[in-house]
Design a protein around this motif. Structure first.
Motif, PDB file in Angstrom:
ATOM      1  N   SER A 115      33.507   5.296 -36.487  1.00 48.34           N
ATOM      2  CA  SER A 115      32.605   6.405 -36.807  1.00 48.34           C
ATOM      3  C   SER A 115      33.006   7.681 -36.070  1.00 48.34           C
ATOM      4  N   VAL A 116      33.620   7.537 -34.893  1.00 48.26           N
ATOM      5  CA  VAL A 116      34.203   8.654 -34.150  1.00 48.26           C
ATOM      6  C   VAL A 116      35.707   8.444 -34.222  1.00 48.26           C
ATOM      7  N   PRO A 117      36.491   9.479 -34.525  1.00 46.76           N
ATOM      8  CA  PRO A 117      37.933   9.274 -34.672  1.00 46.76           C
ATOM      9  C   PRO A 117      38.538   8.529 -33.474  1.00 46.76           C
ATOM     10  N   ALA A 118      39.329   7.498 -33.778  1.00 47.95           N
ATOM     11  CA  ALA A 118      39.918   6.662 -32.730  1.00 47.95           C
ATOM     12  C   ALA A 118      41.229   6.083 -33.226  1.00 47.95           C
ATOM     13  N   TYR A 119      42.021   5.605 -32.270  1.00 51.67           N
ATOM     14  CA  TYR A 119      43.267   4.918 -32.580  1.00 51.67           C
ATOM     15  C   TYR A 119      43.170   3.458 -32.200  1.00 51.67           C
ATOM     16  N   LYS A 120      43.862   2.617 -32.974  1.00 54.74           N
ATOM     17  CA  LYS A 120      44.109   1.232 -32.597  1.00 54.74           C
ATOM     18  C   LYS A 120      45.444   1.232 -31.860  1.00 54.74           C
ATOM     19  N   LEU A 121      45.450   0.733 -30.646  1.00 57.43           N
ATOM     20  CA  LEU A 121      46.660   0.710 -29.837  1.00 57.43           C
ATOM     21  C   LEU A 121      47.107  -0.718 -29.584  1.00 57.43           C
ATOM     22  N   ARG A 122      48.429  -0.927 -29.538  1.00 55.24           N
ATOM     23  CA  ARG A 122      49.025  -2.174 -29.064  1.00 55.24           C
ATOM     24  C   ARG A 122      49.764  -1.795 -27.796  1.00 55.24           C
ATOM     25  N   ILE A 123      49.416  -2.457 -26.683  1.00 56.70           N
ATOM     26  CA  ILE A 123      49.950  -2.091 -25.374  1.00 56.70           C
ATOM     27  C   ILE A 123      50.633  -3.298 -24.758  1.00 56.70           C
ATOM     28  N   ASP A 124      51.874  -3.109 -24.339  1.00 52.14           N
ATOM     29  CA  ASP A 124      52.659  -4.175 -23.723  1.00 52.14           C
ATOM     30  C   ASP A 124      52.463  -4.119 -22.206  1.00 52.14           C
ATOM     31  N   PHE A 125      51.947  -5.221 -21.639  1.00 49.75           N
ATOM     32  CA  PHE A 125      51.718  -5.330 -20.201  1.00 49.75           C
ATOM     33  C   PHE A 125      52.741  -6.238 -19.524  1.00 49.75           C
ATOM     34  N   GLY A 126      53.862  -6.502 -20.169  1.00 49.86           N
ATOM     35  CA  GLY A 126      54.913  -7.312 -19.564  1.00 49.86           C
ATOM     36  C   GLY A 126      54.711  -8.794 -19.803  1.00 49.86           C
ATOM     37  N   ALA A 127      55.596  -9.578 -19.192  1.00 42.43           N
ATOM     38  CA  ALA A 127      55.663 -11.020 -19.448  1.00 42.43           C
ATOM     39  C   ALA A 127      54.378 -11.762 -19.094  1.00 42.43           C
ATOM     40  N   GLU A 128      53.727 -11.406 -18.004  1.00 43.63           N
ATOM     41  CA  GLU A 128      52.545 -12.153 -17.566  1.00 43.63           C
ATOM     42  C   GLU A 128      51.366 -12.017 -18.531  1.00 43.63           C
ATOM     43  N   LEU A 129      51.099 -10.812 -18.994  1.00 41.72           N
ATOM     44  CA  LEU A 129      49.923 -10.561 -19.841  1.00 41.72           C
ATOM     45  C   LEU A 129      50.263 -10.387 -21.321  1.00 41.72           C
ATOM     46  N   GLY A 130      51.467  -9.988 -21.630  1.00 44.65           N
ATOM     47  CA  GLY A 130      51.864  -9.788 -23.015  1.00 44.65           C
ATOM     48  C   GLY A 130      51.303  -8.513 -23.618  1.00 44.65           C
TER      49      GLY A 130
END
Length: 110
Positions: free
Chosen positions: A27-42
């Motif tokens: 409803s409020v402009p937003a982005y869907k993000l994919r964030i890489d946190f490295g091997a431990e968290l993915g």
């Protein structure tokens, strides 16, 4: 007031945005993000209201700080797994928090 122990409960890590797209259902402009946190968290998802100051191309490859130990939350039909940290300014909009120089993905913020 929050205590120092409350702060220690937060797991804040550095990740890199690897994908960004508009969240058409928000409803409020937003982005869907994919964030890489490295091997431990993915790679994790986040919904973020950053459209005022950032276009999609400027987000890709950017390192950001995010809380990674909140439970997932549905945001406009999208499962947001982490909370990207930003300063919300009345006069200049939302500004991402990020390291001054490149750091290893997944490093803790303290």
């Amino acid at each position: 007031m929050a205590t120092f122990e409350d702060f220690l409960e937060l797991d804040i890590r550095v990740g890199r945005i690897v994908h960004a797209e508009p969240n058409a259902k928000a409803s409020v402009p937003a982005y869907k993000l994919r964030i890489d946190f490295g091997a431990e968290l993915g790679v994790k998802n986040s919904s973020a209201q950053l459209t005022e100051n950032y276009d999609l191309e400027s987000l890709k490859g950017r390192q950001v700080a995010a809380v990674v130990n909140f439970p997932p939350k549905k945001v406009a039909g999208f499962s947001s797994e982490v909370l990207v940290l930003a300063v919300v300014c009345e006069d200049s909009g939302t500004v991402l928090l990020r390291p001054d120089s490149e750091v290893t993905l997944g490093e803790r913020v303290s």
